[in-house]
Design a protein around this motif. Structure first.
Motif, PDB file in Angstrom:
ATOM      1  N   GLU A   1       9.461  -3.658  -5.761  1.00 58.10           N
ATOM      2  CA  GLU A   1       8.761  -3.647  -7.040  1.00 58.10           C
ATOM      3  C   GLU A   1       7.386  -4.287  -6.857  1.00 58.10           C
ATOM      4  O   GLU A   1       7.282  -5.426  -6.403  1.00 58.10           O
ATOM      5  N   ASP A   2       6.336  -3.538  -7.214  1.00 59.48           N
ATOM      6  CA  ASP A   2       4.981  -4.054  -7.080  1.00 59.48           C
ATOM      7  C   ASP A   2       4.571  -4.789  -8.341  1.00 59.48           C
ATOM      8  O   ASP A   2       4.747  -4.289  -9.463  1.00 59.48           O
ATOM      9  N   GLY A   3       4.008  -5.977  -8.158  1.00 60.60           N
ATOM     10  CA  GLY A   3       3.520  -6.779  -9.268  1.00 60.60           C
ATOM     11  C   GLY A   3       2.220  -7.448  -8.910  1.00 60.60           C
ATOM     12  O   GLY A   3       1.674  -7.240  -7.814  1.00 60.60           O
TER      13      GLY A   3
ATOM     14  N   PHE B   1       0.843  -1.187   0.000  1.00 61.70           N
ATOM     15  CA  PHE B   1       0.000   0.000   0.000  1.00 61.70           C
ATOM     16  C   PHE B   1       0.882   1.242   0.000  1.00 61.70           C
ATOM     17  O   PHE B   1       1.855   1.327   0.741  1.00 61.70           O
ATOM     18  N   ALA B   2       0.522   2.212  -0.856  1.00 67.41           N
ATOM     19  CA  ALA B   2       1.339   3.412  -1.015  1.00 67.41           C
ATOM     20  C   ALA B   2       0.778   4.600  -0.265  1.00 67.41           C
ATOM     21  O   ALA B   2       1.470   5.613  -0.103  1.00 67.41           O
ATOM     22  N   SER B   3      -0.476   4.526   0.182  1.00 68.04           N
ATOM     23  CA  SER B   3      -1.070   5.659   0.882  1.00 68.04           C
ATOM     24  C   SER B   3      -2.185   5.177   1.795  1.00 68.04           C
ATOM     25  O   SER B   3      -2.721   4.083   1.626  1.00 68.04           O
ATOM     26  N   ARG B   4      -2.503   6.018   2.764  1.00 64.06           N
ATOM     27  CA  ARG B   4      -3.620   5.774   3.681  1.00 64.06           C
ATOM     28  C   ARG B   4      -4.518   6.994   3.622  1.00 64.06           C
ATOM     29  O   ARG B   4      -4.047   8.133   3.586  1.00 64.06           O
TER      30      ARG B   4
ATOM     31  N   GLY C   1      -2.955   0.883  -2.635  1.00 64.65           N
ATOM     32  CA  GLY C   1      -1.711   0.522  -3.306  1.00 64.65           C
ATOM     33  C   GLY C   1      -1.977   0.364  -4.790  1.00 64.65           C
ATOM     34  O   GLY C   1      -3.122   0.170  -5.208  1.00 64.65           O
ATOM     35  N   PHE C   2      -0.930   0.453  -5.580  1.00 63.21           N
ATOM     36  CA  PHE C   2      -1.087   0.405  -7.031  1.00 63.21           C
ATOM     37  C   PHE C   2      -0.032  -0.512  -7.625  1.00 63.21           C
ATOM     38  O   PHE C   2       1.128  -0.500  -7.218  1.00 63.21           O
ATOM     39  N   ALA C   3      -0.465  -1.323  -8.601  1.00 61.55           N
ATOM     40  CA  ALA C   3       0.439  -2.223  -9.319  1.00 61.55           C
ATOM     41  C   ALA C   3      -0.028  -2.293 -10.760  1.00 61.55           C
ATOM     42  O   ALA C   3      -1.104  -2.836 -11.040  1.00 61.55           O
ATOM     43  N   GLY C   4       0.765  -1.702 -11.662  1.00 59.46           N
ATOM     44  CA  GLY C   4       0.375  -1.686 -13.064  1.00 59.46           C
ATOM     45  C   GLY C   4      -0.920  -0.924 -13.252  1.00 59.46           C
ATOM     46  O   GLY C   4      -1.055   0.221 -12.828  1.00 59.46           O
TER      47      GLY C   4
END
Length: 400
Positions: A238-240, A120-123, A134-137
């Motif tokens: 690395e997010d996948g 997760f990149a933000s709350r 969170g973001f992946a692709g």
């Protein structure tokens, strides 16, 4: 006499709280320029949740960035700071202790560290609901309560919109540090980014064979039951599709956001962890179970019986404590979480009087809280289940 005491309590609660200013500045060591759109967020929290916050755009300024937070709570608290760009955390602090007192306090320079997104990149805070993003692709991951929604990107005229395409729809539409969130057709209040906690250090562990993995800014250390160790520097995350991957030589760690249970204790964890080494694969759980408790919940069932529709019983976990409404009165409670379970110690309450049925429900709720020995989450509904002797006694849903 009771009326006089109640009147005194109500008069006292109407008086304005004393404001206490907590100031300082944030900085970081790497010589990396801030994006002109960066926003500084500083939050002060106590046992009853956030008591004060500061938000300001950097407007092209560089660190150190000053702040002043006003809080009405003079008890012991903690402060958390973060710098976001476009709703995504870039730099974060570890929790900073704020000692009890009424005088203004200068915390000096608070050092930030680069945020490492592990799933997760933000709350964001949407009214009383906390969500993690969170973001992946071309997909977004959104955690609400105990459920992680995987949402493909959808067409939008502005910002970034992600939707499950179902009816009723679950979706998130991000626009900078703000977002619109809909859960199964129910739109939440407008969401704003908050100071996301640091993801490191993180500990993961597994059984049969036993192993412990420690992740920190200094690197990755895998210790196995046979006494062997693998130590590597911390690689880029690395997010996948399978989760966040940290790969360094013969050690490849994948952290997937989603409910994971320790195979020996049954304790729930927020990350499923798989490790690939030159000598074989390992599986286990990682992260802090407290992350699954954090947020606001509304009680749905007690001892197997649904609550009356008009009853309002809430549970808010924050800053190592519990607070909420117990049908009639507001309450606080202490929370202790260990590898073996969860215990709750009811504490102070207000002293309002309500109808007898409401007071009976309140007493039953407080008594039941004191019996809690563990917790779990329903992977389908995201409901929080508090247990006593491994039996469900309180079931609560996210307070949407």
């Amino acid at each position: 006499m009771r009326r006089l005491a109640l009147a005194a309590l109500l008069i006292g609660s109407a008086l304005p709280a004393l404001a206490r200013d907590i100031s300082g500045e944030v900085a970081y060591l790497p010589r990396i320029a801030l994006d002109p759109s960066a926003e500084l967020m500083v939050e002060v929290s106590g046992p009853a949740g956030i008591t004060g916050e500061f938000r300001a755009g950097s407007d092209g300024a560089q660190v150190p960035l000053p702040f002043t937070v006003s809080t009405g709570d003079t008890g012991a608290q903690f402060l958390r700071a973060a710098i976001h760009v476009g709703g995504v955390a870039q730099w974060v602090s570890q929790p900073v202790a704020v000692p009890a007192g009424e005088d203004a306090l200068d915390l000096g320079t608070i050092m930030l560290e680069r945020f490492v997104p592990l799933g997760f990149a933000s709350r964001m805070r949407c009214g009383d609901t906390i969500i993690d993003l969170g973001f992946a692709g071309d997909e977004a991951r959104m955690r609400v309560g105990g459920v992680v929604h995987v949402l493909p990107q959808a067409i939008s005229a502005s910002g970034a919109r992600y939707s499950d395409g179902q009816e009723p729809e679950t979706m998130v539409w991000t626009k900078g540090n703000m977002a619109t969130v809909v859960i199964a057709g129910q739109e939440l209040p407008e969401c704003e980014a908050v100071a996301v906690p640091a993801t490191l250090p993180l500990t993961a562990r597994g059984n049969e064979p036993g192993w412990v993995l420690n992740l920190s800014m200094d690197g990755m250390v895998l210790a196995r039951q046979d006494g062997s160790e693998i130590r590597t520097p911390l690689p880029p995350a690395e997010d996948g599709p399978a989760g966040t991957v940290l790969a360094s030589g013969d050690l490849v760690v994948t952290l997937a956001p989603g409910l994971c249970h320790d195979t020996m204790t049954g304790m729930p964890y927020p990350q499923t962890v798989t490790i690939r080494t030159g000598s074989g694969d390992l599986a286990g759980c990682g992260g802090d179970p407290r992350a699954l408790l954090e947020g606001n919940w509304r009680l749905r069932e007690m001892n197997g019986e649904p609550l009356p529709a008009e009853a309002e019983v809430t549970l808010g976990f924050a800053a190592g404590g519990l607070f909420g409404k117990a049908a009639c009165n507001r309450y606080n409670a202490g929370v202790a979480l260990s590898g073996e379970g969860l215990t709750i110690t009811p504490g102070a309450m207000t002293m309002m009087a309500c109808e007898e049925a409401t007071m009976t429900l309140e007493r039953a709720f407080i008594d039941t809280l004191a019996t809690v020995t563990g917790f779990d989450l329903d992977p389908e509904t995201g409901a929080l289940i508090l247990t006593a002797a491994e039996q469900p006694v309180l079931t609560a849903g996210p307070d949407l």
